[in-house]
Design a protein around this motif. Structure first.
Motif, PDB file in Angstrom:
ATOM      1  N   HIS A 157       9.313  -2.304   0.932  1.00 29.89           N
ATOM      2  CA  HIS A 157      10.051  -2.109  -0.313  1.00 29.89           C
ATOM      3  C   HIS A 157      10.533  -3.427  -0.909  1.00 29.89           C
ATOM      4  CE1 HIS A 157      14.018  -2.511   1.735  1.00 29.89           C
ATOM      5  NE2 HIS A 157      14.494  -2.667   0.513  1.00 29.89           N
ATOM      6  N   LEU A 158      10.326  -4.559  -0.201  1.00 27.20           N
ATOM      7  CA  LEU A 158      10.578  -5.866  -0.803  1.00 27.20           C
ATOM      8  C   LEU A 158       9.445  -6.263  -1.747  1.00 27.20           C
ATOM      9  CD1 LEU A 158      11.889  -7.922   2.264  1.00 27.20           C
ATOM     10  CD2 LEU A 158      13.232  -6.729   0.522  1.00 27.20           C
ATOM     11  N   ASP A 159       8.267  -5.661  -1.560  1.00 29.41           N
ATOM     12  CA  ASP A 159       7.130  -5.935  -2.430  1.00 29.41           C
ATOM     13  C   ASP A 159       7.321  -5.252  -3.784  1.00 29.41           C
ATOM     14  OD1 ASP A 159       5.728  -7.465  -0.583  1.00 29.41           O
ATOM     15  OD2 ASP A 159       4.713  -5.737   0.278  1.00 29.41           O
ATOM     16  N   SER A 160       6.413  -5.516  -4.690  1.00 31.62           N
ATOM     17  CA  SER A 160       6.444  -4.854  -5.981  1.00 31.62           C
ATOM     18  C   SER A 160       6.432  -3.340  -5.796  1.00 31.62           C
ATOM     19  CB  SER A 160       5.229  -5.273  -6.804  1.00 31.62           C
ATOM     20  OG  SER A 160       5.068  -4.424  -7.920  1.00 31.62           O
ATOM     21  N   PRO A 161       7.225  -2.605  -6.574  1.00 29.74           N
ATOM     22  CA  PRO A 161       7.185  -1.144  -6.470  1.00 29.74           C
ATOM     23  C   PRO A 161       5.831  -0.564  -6.841  1.00 29.74           C
ATOM     24  CG  PRO A 161       8.535  -1.845  -8.346  1.00 29.74           C
ATOM     25  CD  PRO A 161       8.242  -3.067  -7.533  1.00 29.74           C
ATOM     26  N   ALA A 162       5.000  -1.362  -7.505  1.00 30.55           N
ATOM     27  CA  ALA A 162       3.657  -0.887  -7.856  1.00 30.55           C
ATOM     28  C   ALA A 162       2.673  -1.029  -6.704  1.00 30.55           C
ATOM     29  CB  ALA A 162       3.130  -1.655  -9.067  1.00 30.55           C
ATOM     30  N   ALA A 163       3.053  -1.748  -5.641  1.00 30.59           N
ATOM     31  CA  ALA A 163       2.098  -2.056  -4.572  1.00 30.59           C
ATOM     32  C   ALA A 163       1.627  -0.807  -3.840  1.00 30.59           C
ATOM     33  CB  ALA A 163       2.708  -3.055  -3.597  1.00 30.59           C
ATOM     34  N   LEU A 164       2.544   0.017  -3.376  1.00 24.83           N
ATOM     35  CA  LEU A 164       2.166   1.195  -2.593  1.00 24.83           C
ATOM     36  C   LEU A 164       1.303   2.161  -3.404  1.00 24.83           C
ATOM     37  CD1 LEU A 164       2.286   2.822   0.015  1.00 24.83           C
ATOM     38  CD2 LEU A 164       4.524   3.692  -0.708  1.00 24.83           C
ATOM     39  N   PRO A 165       1.680   2.529  -4.628  1.00 26.89           N
ATOM     40  CA  PRO A 165       0.780   3.397  -5.407  1.00 26.89           C
ATOM     41  C   PRO A 165      -0.593   2.767  -5.656  1.00 26.89           C
ATOM     42  CG  PRO A 165       2.978   3.356  -6.387  1.00 26.89           C
ATOM     43  CD  PRO A 165       2.959   2.298  -5.319  1.00 26.89           C
ATOM     44  N   PHE A 166      -0.620   1.448  -5.849  1.00 23.39           N
ATOM     45  CA  PHE A 166      -1.896   0.767  -6.076  1.00 23.39           C
ATOM     46  C   PHE A 166      -2.792   0.884  -4.851  1.00 23.39           C
ATOM     47  CE2 PHE A 166      -4.305  -3.242  -5.532  1.00 23.39           C
ATOM     48  CZ  PHE A 166      -5.160  -3.150  -6.616  1.00 23.39           C
ATOM     49  N   TYR A 167      -2.250   0.611  -3.663  1.00 25.79           N
ATOM     50  CA  TYR A 167      -3.056   0.715  -2.452  1.00 25.79           C
ATOM     51  C   TYR A 167      -3.602   2.131  -2.279  1.00 25.79           C
ATOM     52  CZ  TYR A 167      -1.323  -3.877  -0.990  1.00 25.79           C
ATOM     53  OH  TYR A 167      -1.031  -5.224  -0.909  1.00 25.79           O
ATOM     54  N   LYS A 168      -2.788   3.125  -2.571  1.00 16.59           N
ATOM     55  CA  LYS A 168      -3.243   4.505  -2.428  1.00 16.59           C
ATOM     56  C   LYS A 168      -4.350   4.822  -3.430  1.00 16.59           C
ATOM     57  CE  LYS A 168       0.039   7.585  -1.786  1.00 16.59           C
ATOM     58  NZ  LYS A 168       1.338   8.295  -1.983  1.00 16.59           N
ATOM     59  N   ARG A 169      -4.215   4.328  -4.658  1.00 24.80           N
ATOM     60  CA  ARG A 169      -5.270   4.557  -5.648  1.00 24.80           C
ATOM     61  C   ARG A 169      -6.579   3.908  -5.241  1.00 24.80           C
ATOM     62  NH1 ARG A 169      -1.281   3.098  -9.360  1.00 24.80           N
ATOM     63  NH2 ARG A 169      -2.343   1.116  -9.788  1.00 24.80           N
ATOM     64  N   MET A 170      -6.490   2.807  -4.520  1.00 23.31           N
ATOM     65  CA  MET A 170      -7.693   2.078  -4.127  1.00 23.31           C
ATOM     66  C   MET A 170      -8.319   2.619  -2.846  1.00 23.31           C
ATOM     67  SD  MET A 170      -8.074   0.020  -6.629  1.00 23.31           S
ATOM     68  CE  MET A 170      -9.384  -1.046  -6.042  1.00 23.31           C
ATOM     69  N   GLY A 171      -7.746   3.672  -2.275  1.00 17.64           N
ATOM     70  CA  GLY A 171      -8.392   4.337  -1.153  1.00 17.64           C
ATOM     71  C   GLY A 171      -7.683   4.248   0.182  1.00 17.64           C
ATOM     72  N   PHE A 172      -6.541   3.577   0.248  1.00 22.83           N
ATOM     73  CA  PHE A 172      -5.779   3.499   1.496  1.00 22.83           C
ATOM     74  C   PHE A 172      -4.900   4.743   1.662  1.00 22.83           C
ATOM     75  CE2 PHE A 172      -6.640  -0.991   0.638  1.00 22.83           C
ATOM     76  CZ  PHE A 172      -6.955  -1.489   1.900  1.00 22.83           C
ATOM     77  N   THR A 173      -4.717   5.153   2.924  1.00 20.13           N
ATOM     78  CA  THR A 173      -3.892   6.309   3.253  1.00 20.13           C
ATOM     79  C   THR A 173      -2.747   5.881   4.158  1.00 20.13           C
ATOM     80  OG1 THR A 173      -5.802   7.788   3.124  1.00 20.13           O
ATOM     81  CG2 THR A 173      -3.867   8.589   4.334  1.00 20.13           C
ATOM     82  N   PRO A 174      -1.497   6.213   3.828  1.00 18.46           N
ATOM     83  CA  PRO A 174      -0.378   5.864   4.714  1.00 18.46           C
ATOM     84  C   PRO A 174      -0.488   6.585   6.057  1.00 18.46           C
ATOM     85  CG  PRO A 174       0.405   6.456   2.516  1.00 18.46           C
ATOM     86  CD  PRO A 174      -1.048   6.836   2.578  1.00 18.46           C
ATOM     87  N   TYR A 175      -0.144   5.866   7.138  1.00 18.33           N
ATOM     88  CA  TYR A 175      -0.197   6.507   8.451  1.00 18.33           C
ATOM     89  C   TYR A 175       1.017   6.209   9.318  1.00 18.33           C
ATOM     90  CZ  TYR A 175      -1.609   2.000  10.518  1.00 18.33           C
ATOM     91  OH  TYR A 175      -1.650   0.684  10.931  1.00 18.33           O
ATOM     92  N   LYS A 176       1.861   5.279   8.928  1.00 14.96           N
ATOM     93  CA  LYS A 176       3.021   4.963   9.768  1.00 14.96           C
ATOM     94  C   LYS A 176       4.094   4.280   8.929  1.00 14.96           C
ATOM     95  CE  LYS A 176       2.643   1.625  12.867  1.00 14.96           C
ATOM     96  NZ  LYS A 176       2.336   0.895  14.133  1.00 14.96           N
TER      97      LYS A 176
END
Length: 204
Positions: A157-176
């Motif tokens: 959460h120190l990163d850009s708030p756009a980072a997590l949604p961007f990674y998910k749009r690009m095909g990454f899936t949260p796991y931990k």
């Protein structure tokens, strides 16, 4: 959900003076997604950065990451940093826009059958213009060009708030999800104390 033996106590926990805490989300992809790699912006070029000069690397790292409190490579000894950057299993790329350095990509293949997206970022005035997608599609291409089973990254959460949604749009899936406690790099001057105004600086 309550657990009998939580890693952290439920509720609020005070932080030691001079430290900050962040919630870290780990994401992965187990197969290469189908993404177009072409870009209509001919000014963007990605180049392999072979054994970068340490000062030049740190300058770009700072220009990209200070606002998000990136500090690990700024406090690392020259010897340790050189051992990473010069490792043939670590691939570093620099993104340029009409010759100007605007982005950093670092792929870490040092663990068998997987690749970590170790660092990925753009200078502030290049965000939101398509350069991030350009850089990520090439990151995915280069990671899966090798015999890996997993491509992974973590953000916080120190990163850009756009980072997590961007990674998910690009095909990454949260796991931990993890919690990281670290020394606030603004207190030591590693990054300016004006950096990351979105994160309160306590006691300085």
């Amino acid at each position: 959900m309550k657990t009998d033996n939580p890693v952290l106590p439920l509720g609020y926990s005070d932080m030691p003076p001079g430290t900050i805490a962040t919630v870290v989300t780990c994401l992965e992809m187990r197969e290469r997604p189908q993404l177009p790699l072409n870009s209509t912006d001919d000014a963007l070029t990605l180049r392999h950065w072979h054994q970068p000069d340490l000062n030049e690397y740190r300058e770009l790292f700072r220009n990209i990451g200070a606002q998000w409190l990136w500090s690990a490579r700024l406090t690392m000894s020259d010897e340790k940093l050189a051992s990473i950057l010069n490792d043939p299993r670590v691939a570093i790329y620099i993104l340029k826009d009409a010759g100007r350095r605007i982005g950093l990509l670092e792929l870490d293949f040092r663990h068998d059958n997987e690749c970590e997206l170790a660092y990925f970022g753009l200078v502030e005035d290049s965000v939101g213009k398509g350069a991030g997608r350009f850089l990520m599609t090439h990151a995915i291409e280069k990671a899966w060009a090798r015999p890996i089973d997993r491509f992974w990254v973590h953000t916080c959460h120190l990163d850009s708030p756009a980072a997590l949604p961007f990674y998910k749009r690009m095909g990454f899936t949260p796991y931990k999800i993890m919690v990281e406690v670290l020394d606030d790099p603004r207190r030591s001057g590693v990054v300016p104390n004006t950096a990351a105004p979105q994160v309160p600086l306590i006691g300085l």
